[in-house]
Scaffold this motif. Structure first.
Motif, PDB file in Angstrom:
ATOM      1  N   GLY A 116      49.049  28.417 -77.761  1.00 10.33           N
ATOM      2  CA  GLY A 116      48.134  27.942 -76.727  1.00 10.33           C
ATOM      3  C   GLY A 116      48.669  28.095 -75.319  1.00 10.33           C
ATOM      4  N   ALA A 117      49.854  28.639 -75.164  1.00  7.78           N
ATOM      5  CA  ALA A 117      50.437  28.842 -73.837  1.00  7.78           C
ATOM      6  C   ALA A 117      49.872  30.123 -73.225  1.00  7.78           C
ATOM      7  N   VAL A 146      64.251  44.073 -71.762  1.00 13.75           N
ATOM      8  CA  VAL A 146      62.963  43.449 -72.052  1.00 13.75           C
ATOM      9  C   VAL A 146      62.743  43.375 -73.547  1.00 13.75           C
ATOM     10  N   PRO A 147      62.020  42.377 -74.025  1.00  4.85           N
ATOM     11  CA  PRO A 147      61.475  41.296 -73.230  1.00  4.85           C
ATOM     12  C   PRO A 147      62.566  40.300 -72.831  1.00  4.85           C
ATOM     13  N   ALA A 148      62.354  39.680 -71.693  1.00  2.00           N
ATOM     14  CA  ALA A 148      63.207  38.591 -71.233  1.00  2.00           C
ATOM     15  C   ALA A 148      62.296  37.385 -71.050  1.00  2.00           C
ATOM     16  N   VAL A 149      62.563  36.314 -71.773  1.00  2.00           N
ATOM     17  CA  VAL A 149      61.643  35.179 -71.838  1.00  2.00           C
ATOM     18  C   VAL A 149      62.285  33.947 -71.210  1.00  2.00           C
ATOM     19  N   PHE A 150      61.527  33.327 -70.303  1.00  2.00           N
ATOM     20  CA  PHE A 150      61.930  32.085 -69.658  1.00  2.00           C
ATOM     21  C   PHE A 150      60.903  31.021 -70.011  1.00  2.00           C
ATOM     22  N   VAL A 151      61.372  29.859 -70.422  1.00  2.00           N
ATOM     23  CA  VAL A 151      60.506  28.717 -70.710  1.00  2.00           C
ATOM     24  C   VAL A 151      61.046  27.542 -69.908  1.00  2.00           C
ATOM     25  N   PRO A 173      58.397  22.861 -79.477  1.00  2.00           N
ATOM     26  CA  PRO A 173      58.866  21.739 -78.654  1.00  2.00           C
ATOM     27  C   PRO A 173      59.318  22.169 -77.253  1.00  2.00           C
ATOM     28  N   LEU A 174      59.898  23.353 -77.143  1.00  2.00           N
ATOM     29  CA  LEU A 174      60.303  23.843 -75.823  1.00  2.00           C
ATOM     30  C   LEU A 174      59.079  24.114 -74.943  1.00  2.00           C
ATOM     31  N   LEU A 175      58.027  24.644 -75.541  1.00  2.00           N
ATOM     32  CA  LEU A 175      56.794  24.906 -74.794  1.00  2.00           C
ATOM     33  C   LEU A 175      56.140  23.599 -74.351  1.00  2.00           C
ATOM     34  N   ASN A 179      55.661  21.865 -70.360  1.00  2.00           N
ATOM     35  CA  ASN A 179      54.255  21.682 -69.991  1.00  2.00           C
ATOM     36  C   ASN A 179      53.450  22.976 -70.049  1.00  2.00           C
ATOM     37  N   ALA A 180      53.851  23.869 -70.952  1.00  2.00           N
ATOM     38  CA  ALA A 180      53.108  25.104 -71.181  1.00  2.00           C
ATOM     39  C   ALA A 180      51.975  24.856 -72.175  1.00  2.00           C
ATOM     40  N   ILE A 181      52.171  23.865 -73.028  1.00  2.00           N
ATOM     41  CA  ILE A 181      51.136  23.451 -73.978  1.00  2.00           C
ATOM     42  C   ILE A 181      51.180  21.935 -74.098  1.00  2.00           C
ATOM     43  N   TRP A 182      50.104  21.385 -74.616  1.00  2.00           N
ATOM     44  CA  TRP A 182      50.022  19.940 -74.818  1.00  2.00           C
ATOM     45  C   TRP A 182      49.725  19.672 -76.285  1.00  2.00           C
ATOM     46  N   ILE A 183      50.137  18.526 -76.739  1.00  2.00           N
ATOM     47  CA  ILE A 183      49.937  18.153 -78.129  1.00  2.00           C
ATOM     48  C   ILE A 183      48.494  17.751 -78.347  1.00  2.00           C
TER      49      ILE A 183
END
Length: 183
Positions: A116-117, A146-151, A173-175, A179-183
């Motif tokens: 959902g992010a 690449v890819p280089a991913v930042f959360v 849980p990292l997402l 605040n990239a996704i909500w429960i």
């Protein structure tokens, strides 16, 4: 300063380095990967290297190496480029640096969207400063770049690291925490 200008005028791409600097080496490999053949000047091996290093510091290189010039224009050093990467990463909870034809980057984007992010995607081969940003990512240890991913402004790694986080149940849980996704 004049000697630096003279040297920069001799080649389309010039990199000032020190022989033991791994970031300088990574930048050299990156630029050669684009097909360029940069002129390399190892300041610690040149008779006037100390003076040239002072001139580079005067141009704003801090640390003094690597210092990259393209077409006689100072592109910056690793610190300058890292600041640009940090600015981009701060704009979104999830950022993925990729290249337009990278299927693994696309797969990682689909994985993260599956939670959902909505990750911000930056295709380095389509950005005006993409080559410099790729150098900074290599400096962070991205290999391949690449890819280089930042959360949440934190570097997670490349595809292997992100897939491992997912398999271990740690990616969601990292997402959430970013605040990239909500429960």
């Amino acid at each position: 300063m004049d000697r630096v200008k003279e040297v920069v005028a001799l080649s389309h791409v010039v990199i000032f380095i020190k022989s033991g600097c791994c970031i300088s080496h990574a930048i050299m490999i990156l630029i050669r990967g684009f097909g360029a053949n940069p002129a390399m000047y190892e300041l610690d091996r040149l008779p006037n290297g100390v003076e040239m290093e002072k001139a580079l510091i005067g141009l704003g290189c801090n640390p003094s190496v690597p210092a990259v010039f393209v077409g006689r224009n100072f592109m910056g050093g690793s610190h300058d480029v890292m600041e640009k990467v940090k600015e981009v990463v701060a704009r979104s909870p999830v950022v993925i640096f990729s290249k337009s034809g990278c299927c693994i980057s696309h797969t990682i984007m689909i994985l993260i969207r599956g939670f959902g992010a909505n990750p911000a995607m930056y295709e380095l081969d389509r950005l005006p400063n993409g080559a410099e940003m790729e150098m900074a990512l290599i400096g962070l240890g991205c290999n391949p770049s690449v890819p280089a991913v930042f959360v949440g402004r934190n570097f997670m790694g490349g595809s292997h690291e992100v897939m491992s986080l997912n398999i271990q149940g740690k990616l969601k849980p990292l997402l959430i925490k970013a605040n990239a996704i909500w429960i």
